[in-house]
Design a protein around this motif. Structure first.
Motif, mmCIF file in Angstrom:
data_model
loop_
_atom_site.group_PDB
_atom_site.id
_atom_site.type_symbol
_atom_site.label_atom_id
_atom_site.label_comp_id
_atom_site.label_asym_id
_atom_site.label_seq_id
_atom_site.Cartn_x
_atom_site.Cartn_y
_atom_site.Cartn_z
ATOM 1 N N CYS A 5 0.834 -1.203 0.000
ATOM 2 C CA CYS A 5 0.000 0.000 0.000
ATOM 3 C C CYS A 5 0.865 1.248 0.000
ATOM 4 O O CYS A 5 2.079 1.190 0.200
ATOM 5 C CB CYS A 5 -0.942 -0.011 1.194
ATOM 6 S SG CYS A 5 -0.089 0.132 2.783
ATOM 7 N N ALA A 6 0.242 2.385 -0.211
ATOM 8 C CA ALA A 6 0.970 3.656 -0.291
ATOM 9 C C ALA A 6 1.684 3.970 1.024
ATOM 10 O O ALA A 6 2.820 4.468 1.022
ATOM 11 C CB ALA A 6 -0.005 4.784 -0.646
ATOM 12 N N ASN A 7 1.053 3.654 2.154
ATOM 13 C CA ASN A 7 1.692 3.932 3.445
ATOM 14 C C ASN A 7 2.956 3.109 3.640
ATOM 15 O O ASN A 7 3.959 3.600 4.163
ATOM 16 C CB ASN A 7 0.706 3.643 4.586
ATOM 17 C CG ASN A 7 -0.377 4.708 4.703
ATOM 18 O OD1 ASN A 7 -0.185 5.842 4.263
ATOM 19 N ND2 ASN A 7 -1.513 4.330 5.273
ATOM 20 N N SER A 8 2.922 1.842 3.219
ATOM 21 C CA SER A 8 4.107 0.989 3.336
ATOM 22 C C SER A 8 5.236 1.510 2.475
ATOM 23 O O SER A 8 6.406 1.543 2.890
ATOM 24 C CB SER A 8 3.759 -0.452 2.939
ATOM 25 O OG SER A 8 2.781 -0.990 3.793
ATOM 26 N N SER A 10 5.664 4.590 1.464
ATOM 27 C CA SER A 10 6.190 5.851 2.020
ATOM 28 C C SER A 10 7.126 5.581 3.190
ATOM 29 O O SER A 10 8.101 6.310 3.400
ATOM 30 C CB SER A 10 5.045 6.766 2.449
ATOM 31 O OG SER A 10 4.339 6.201 3.546
ATOM 32 N N SER A 11 6.864 4.515 3.959
ATOM 33 C CA SER A 11 7.769 4.177 5.063
ATOM 34 C C SER A 11 9.118 3.705 4.540
ATOM 35 O O SER A 11 10.151 3.932 5.170
ATOM 36 C CB SER A 11 7.131 3.106 5.961
ATOM 37 O OG SER A 11 7.013 1.882 5.265
ATOM 38 N N GLU A 14 11.049 6.812 3.811
ATOM 39 C CA GLU A 14 11.562 7.380 5.066
ATOM 40 C C GLU A 14 12.785 6.602 5.557
ATOM 41 O O GLU A 14 13.748 7.188 6.069
ATOM 42 C CB GLU A 14 10.466 7.347 6.134
ATOM 43 C CG GLU A 14 9.359 8.357 5.913
ATOM 44 C CD GLU A 14 8.298 8.274 7.006
ATOM 45 O OE1 GLU A 14 8.313 7.296 7.783
ATOM 46 O OE2 GLU A 14 7.450 9.174 7.074
ATOM 47 N N PRO A 41 -0.703 9.776 -4.355
ATOM 48 C CA PRO A 41 -1.176 10.542 -3.183
ATOM 49 C C PRO A 41 -0.210 11.700 -2.883
ATOM 50 O O PRO A 41 1.005 11.554 -3.033
ATOM 51 C CB PRO A 41 -1.177 9.498 -2.056
ATOM 52 C CG PRO A 41 -1.283 8.185 -2.744
ATOM 53 C CD PRO A 41 -0.572 8.333 -4.057
ATOM 54 N N TYR A 43 0.984 12.961 -0.242
ATOM 55 C CA TYR A 43 2.038 12.767 0.751
ATOM 56 C C TYR A 43 3.203 11.943 0.202
ATOM 57 O O TYR A 43 4.324 12.031 0.698
ATOM 58 C CB TYR A 43 1.477 12.152 2.036
ATOM 59 C CG TYR A 43 0.844 10.786 1.878
ATOM 60 C CD1 TYR A 43 1.614 9.632 1.987
ATOM 61 C CD2 TYR A 43 -0.527 10.651 1.665
ATOM 62 C CE1 TYR A 43 1.038 8.369 1.860
ATOM 63 C CE2 TYR A 43 -1.111 9.402 1.539
ATOM 64 C CZ TYR A 43 -0.328 8.262 1.625
ATOM 65 O OH TYR A 43 -0.895 7.026 1.499
ATOM 66 N N ILE A 44 2.942 11.129 -0.829
ATOM 67 C CA ILE A 44 4.028 10.373 -1.471
ATOM 68 C C ILE A 44 4.989 11.344 -2.150
ATOM 69 O O ILE A 44 6.222 11.202 -2.046
ATOM 70 C CB ILE A 44 3.469 9.357 -2.478
ATOM 71 C CG1 ILE A 44 2.692 8.253 -1.753
ATOM 72 C CG2 ILE A 44 4.601 8.760 -3.319
ATOM 73 C CD1 ILE A 44 3.551 7.302 -0.954
ATOM 74 N N HIS A 47 7.130 12.937 0.478
ATOM 75 C CA HIS A 47 8.166 12.031 0.957
ATOM 76 C C HIS A 47 9.314 11.918 -0.045
ATOM 77 O O HIS A 47 10.495 11.875 0.334
ATOM 78 C CB HIS A 47 7.575 10.643 1.228
ATOM 79 C CG HIS A 47 6.886 10.524 2.544
ATOM 80 N ND1 HIS A 47 7.535 10.726 3.742
ATOM 81 C CD2 HIS A 47 5.587 10.217 2.857
ATOM 82 C CE1 HIS A 47 6.675 10.543 4.740
ATOM 83 N NE2 HIS A 47 5.488 10.244 4.238
#
Length: 606
Positions: A5-8, A10-11, A14, A41, A43-44, A47
């Motif tokens: 997913c997008a959150n993974s 983005s991590s 980071e 997204p 926020y991507i 990042h």
């Protein structure tokens, strides 16, 4: 690879920043492109811009920024912050300007980054414009924005504006006070820093490690040992004695206050000293003339696996210069080459100084020529190397190249000490006087005690002893110990006992406990055959209990250092040494050599 997913993703980006791994970051970016649909997204994008900017890949960061459909203040701030972090200060201000053209208003994170960039560029014009914009945007009341504006004014050299900014802050935090203390120390306003610390405590603030270190630097700069010791007691009460950074500050403080024994106690009490601890201990020994101990601590650090920093290497090289330890210095030079540190301006300047003082002027010239860039310190070191060898012609030629050539580096106080010292050792009186006269008129530098001492020494070495005395009488400042000692040495060399007595009387008044002055005067009278006066000087020494410190000499042979004192018989090979000396005396006498005992030192203990 399973779906991410997008959150993974983005991590992952980071993680690339935290590990400083650009390859991993690019792989994460590639996976984002492969996995996610456009538009990404928001926020991507943020990042990715942050990652490329922090990893010092500005072209990639700007490319991602240009592809971002809805750029926000977070996107622009990420780009600006990364530029500042990697020393790209002009680029940071350029991006700030482009952000404004994009009709994006800066926030309380953007302004501190921009203020930092303008402060480190010492661009007061840009800083004032940013200040006006922060006032207009209503952000200047924010404690972090106000603190960064104050720091900008301090680093730009606008002290009055900085103080006004500090006084007008509606709210201050500990970072604000630390910035005030640190900048006051950097500007040499030590008393101001000490006073500010009292104000800090009166407002009820509790200091942290940064506050303690700033206060210690101020105390050391003001040579205020008493205040530093009081703070030491406060640190023990506050429970900060186990903080390594505070302990490092105390090592440095006591070293600068010539209490190296206290530095040793604190260093030995640190459970896990870091590289700064070792550097501080080495520097403390060097500052207090304990060069041999400095080298031993450096070797201990190497055995402990401590990575040698540029500062540590330059300190050890300075210790080698003080010991005239050419071979050890070459060994440290080899380490610096291995660590790719020899190009550092401080290491390079220390190497030039070391080779010059060890008599290897060719190596000093090579180190000077190999510097990728030269600052005033490196020029002074090379001129000082020529001065140490008495090469006035080379010292003056380099001085002219520095000031008149393509480099156009303005000389300072130390530069003229080096050049005048070279002229003194070489006997170049006319050249030396011309350079001395140019200090005030051409360069706007007021001559100090060291310059006057060099001129007196230069005139004295040339046999112009009376002229040297007249020069002293016309000095606009009070003659120091070094000035009178130079005259006394010249009087002894050229047989001027009456004038030497005048110089000695002034020396006794300024430094009554220095045995060297009494020894020099006694030997001058003895050389002139005035034995009663020589005996009187020796009697005065005994009456006031002035003891002559024994001098020593040393040589390095077979990876060992052999130290000798006068009348020393303690060496394990003393019988062989005495036999060789007797043989040399016989051969010298056979060759017709007659020693001139007029300038021999007389034993004051007999």
């Amino acid at each position: 690879m399973p779906f991410l997913c997008a959150n993974s993703l983005s991590s992952f980006v980071e993680s690339a920043v935290s590990t400083q791994c650009s390859r991993f970051g690019r792989a994460a970016h590639a996976q984002i492109i492969k996995t996610l649909d456009n538009p990404l997204p928001y926020y991507i994008y943020n990042h990715l811009v942050n990652m490329y900017s922090k990893l010092d890949l500005p072209n990639s960061a700007q490319l991602v920024l240009s592809l971002t459909p809805n750029r926000s203040v977070v996107t622009w701030t990420a780009l600006i912050a990364g530029s500042v972090q990697n020393g790209r200060f002009i680029s940071a201000l350029f991006h700030f300007s482009n952000m404004r053209r994009d009709s994006i208003q800066p926030n309380d994170f953007t302004f501190p980054c921009a203020f930092k960039a303008s402060g480190l560029l010492r661009s007061s014009l840009a800083g004032k414009q940013l200040h006006a914009l922060a006032v207009k945007a209503g952000q200047i009341a924010d404690v972090f924005v106000g603190c960064s504006a104050f720091d900008m004014y301090s680093k730009s050299g606008l002290i009055d504006e900085a103080r006004k900014m500090f006084d007008e802050m509606p709210e201050r935090n500990i970072a604000t006070w630390n910035a005030y203390l640190s900048n006051s120390v950097l500007e040499g306003r030590y008393e101001d820093a000490l006073t500010a610390f009292l104000g800090f405590r009166h407002e009820g603030w509790e200091p942290n490690s940064i506050t303690f270190c700033a206060f210690l630097n101020a105390s050391a700069g003001a040579s205020n040992l008493r205040l530093g010791r009081q703070l030491h007691g406060f640190v023990l009460q506050s429970g900060f004695e186990a903080d390594v950074s505070v302990a490092n500050g105390f090592i440095d403080f006591y070293g600068k206050c010539h209490q190296v024994g206290c530095s040793e106690i604190i260093f030995n009490g640190i459970s896990k000293p870091n590289d700064v601890s070792w550097c501080s201990m080495v520097a403390s020994y060097v500052q207090n003339g304990e060069e041999e101990k400095a080298c031993l601590v450096f070797l201990r650090a190497r055995k402990e696996g401590i990575e040698h920093t540029d500062f540590m290497v330059s300190s050890v090289v300075s210790a080698c210069a003080g010991l005239s330890g050419l071979e050890v210095g070459r060994g440290v030079h080899a380490l610096s080459v291995k660590a790719c540190a020899e190009g550092d301006i401080f290491v390079g300047s220390a190497l030039i100084d070391m080779y010059g003082k060890c008599g290897s002027i060719e190596d000093a010239e090579r180190a000077f020529d190999e510097l990728p860039e030269r600052d005033l310190i490196s020029w002074n070191a090379m001129i000082g190397g020529y001065a140490h060898q008495g090469r006035a012609d080379m010292a003056v030629a380099l001085f002219e190249e520095m000031t008149y050539g393509s480099h156009r580096v303005a000389p300072n106080y130390v530069t003229f000490v080096c050049v005048l010292s070279a002229c003194s050792r070489d006997g170049s009186v006319n050249m030396g006087m011309e350079i001395f006269e140019s200090m005030r008129g051409r360069y706007g530098i007021e001559p100090g005690a060291e310059h006057y001492a060099c001129v007196v020494d230069m005139l004295g070495r040339a046999g112009l002893v009376e002229q040297a005395y007249q020069f002293i009488k016309n000095m606009p400042i009070r003659p120091t110990v070094s000035v009178w000692r130079a005259l006394l040495g010249a009087c002894k060399m050229f047989g001027k006992p009456e004038l030497g007595k005048v110089a000695a009387d002034n020396l006794f008044e300024l430094d009554p406990l220095d045995s060297g002055n009494h020894v020099l005067l006694s030997n001058m009278f003895a050389a002139a055959g005035r034995w009663e006066e020589s005996t009187l000087v020796r009697k005065e020494m005994k009456d006031v209990r002035i003891k002559r410190r024994a001098g020593c000499s040393w040589i390095t042979a077979g990876n060992a250092v052999h130290v000798f004192q006068a009348k020393d018989t303690s060496h394990e090979r003393n019988s062989e040494i005495q036999a060789m000396l007797a043989k040399l005396r016989t051969e010298m006498k056979t060759a017709g050599y007659i020693p001139d005992t007029k300038f021999a030192l007389f034993d004051l203990e007999e």
